[in-house]
Design an enzyme around this catalytic site. Structure first.
Site, short mmCIF file in Angstrom:
data_model
loop_
_atom_site.label_atom_id
_atom_site.label_comp_id
_atom_site.label_asym_id
_atom_site.label_seq_id
_atom_site.Cartn_x
_atom_site.Cartn_y
_atom_site.Cartn_z
N GLY A 1 -2.92 48.08 15.31
CA GLY A 1 -3.25 48.58 13.97
C GLY A 1 -2.46 49.79 13.52
N LYS B 1 -14.28 56.02 8.34
CA LYS B 1 -15.54 55.43 7.87
C LYS B 1 -16.69 56.19 8.53
CE LYS B 1 -15.25 50.84 8.70
NZ LYS B 1 -15.39 49.37 8.61
N ARG C 1 -2.48 42.03 8.72
CA ARG C 1 -1.98 43.35 9.13
C ARG C 1 -0.78 43.76 8.29
NH1 ARG C 1 -4.31 44.83 14.12
NH2 ARG C 1 -4.75 43.12 15.53
N GLU D 1 -4.35 56.50 14.53
CA GLU D 1 -5.21 55.31 14.34
C GLU D 1 -5.10 54.78 12.92
OE1 GLU D 1 -6.74 52.96 15.38
OE2 GLU D 1 -8.47 53.35 16.61
N ASP D 2 -5.42 53.51 12.76
CA ASP D 2 -5.54 52.95 11.41
C ASP D 2 -6.87 53.34 10.79
OD1 ASP D 2 -7.03 51.45 13.22
OD2 ASP D 2 -6.08 49.54 12.77
N ASP E 1 -6.62 44.06 10.73
CA ASP E 1 -6.62 42.60 10.73
C ASP E 1 -7.98 41.98 10.53
OD1 ASP E 1 -7.56 43.39 13.39
OD2 ASP E 1 -7.39 41.26 13.88
N PHE F 1 -15.82 46.31 5.55
CA PHE F 1 -14.77 45.78 6.43
C PHE F 1 -13.49 45.61 5.62
CE2 PHE F 1 -12.37 42.46 8.59
CZ PHE F 1 -12.33 42.99 9.86
N VAL F 2 -12.44 46.31 6.04
CA VAL F 2 -11.19 46.29 5.28
C VAL F 2 -10.06 45.67 6.10
CG1 VAL F 2 -11.77 48.26 3.82
CG2 VAL F 2 -10.67 48.67 6.03
N ASP G 1 -14.13 54.18 12.94
CA ASP G 1 -15.41 53.65 12.46
C ASP G 1 -16.53 54.22 13.32
OD1 ASP G 1 -17.40 52.10 11.36
OD2 ASP G 1 -16.78 50.22 12.29
#
Ligand code: 5GP
Length: 181
Positions: free
Chosen positions: A44, A131, A165, A99-100, A159, A152-153, A103
């Site tokens: 990610g 998040k 991605r 990080e992407d 992905d 959820f994105v 959460d």
């Protein structure tokens, strides 16, 4: 072609450019004499890390780890596996984990604790998306691109079952994409 599966765009390509510039500048200022290791969590991290590092104007070393938590679905399993470990020592080094999205925070927390245990002088986190509503561990990333709601994105590294991605923005999938599986 991929656009047709997207219900709405949450963070546009232009916004991501600005985020990378803003965070790159701050990181340059804070790490200019520290030669940090910028560690990307695969897969990610790839688009955001690629953009961010070109906005960091001081010496850095790159490293990668492959850690899984979601196993391709849309729910966090809480089960973290290191699939590929870092191949450079972190002892005595400053480390920035890229990080992407953060959460629950479980993935980053495990990696942070591991790198500290291995002797990193400092471990900080830069993430494109945060998040905070999803958090189950205490974790405040030092550098945050944008805070988003508990949705959820996909896109820009994120992905759904290994797809999306490569979208140049972050968006939300149309519900039928899940239901027509
Ligand atoms: P955490 O351990 O913080 O719960 O989760 C971190 C990882 O879960 C992220 O690196 C990402 O792979 C995945 N993840 C968390 N939220 C989302 C999301 O909204 N969309 C996608 N595609 N992956 C997510």
């Amino acid at each position: 072609m991929l656009d047709k599966d997207i219900e709405k765009i949450l963070v546009s390509a232009e916004e991501i450019d600005e985020i990378a510039k803003r965070l790159g500048k701050i990181i340059t200022e804070e790490y200019k004499d520290k030669f940090p290791i910028v560690i990307g969590l695969l897969k990610g991290c790839v688009p955001f890390m690629g953009k961010l590092i070109t906005e960091i104007d001081c010496h850095i070393e790159l490293g990668f780890m492959d850690v899984s938590s979601y196993h391709g679905g849309i729910q966090s399993s809480g089960d973290i596996k290191i699939k590929k470990d870092l191949n450079i020592p972190v002892k005595g080094r400053h480390v920035i984990i890229t990080e992407d999205i953060v959460d629950t925070g479980r993935t980053i927390k495990v990696i942070m604790d591991l790198l500290k245990y291995r002797g990193a002088i400092s471990v900080s986190v830069v993430t494109l998306l945060d998040k905070p509503e999803g958090r189950v561990v205490v974790l405040d990333p030092e550098y945050i691109g944008v805070t988003i709601p508990k949705e959820f994105v996909v896109g820009y590294g994120l992905d759904y079952e290994e797809k999306y991605r490569n979208l140049p923005y972050v968006g939300v999938l149309k519900p039928e994409v899940y239901s027509t599986k």
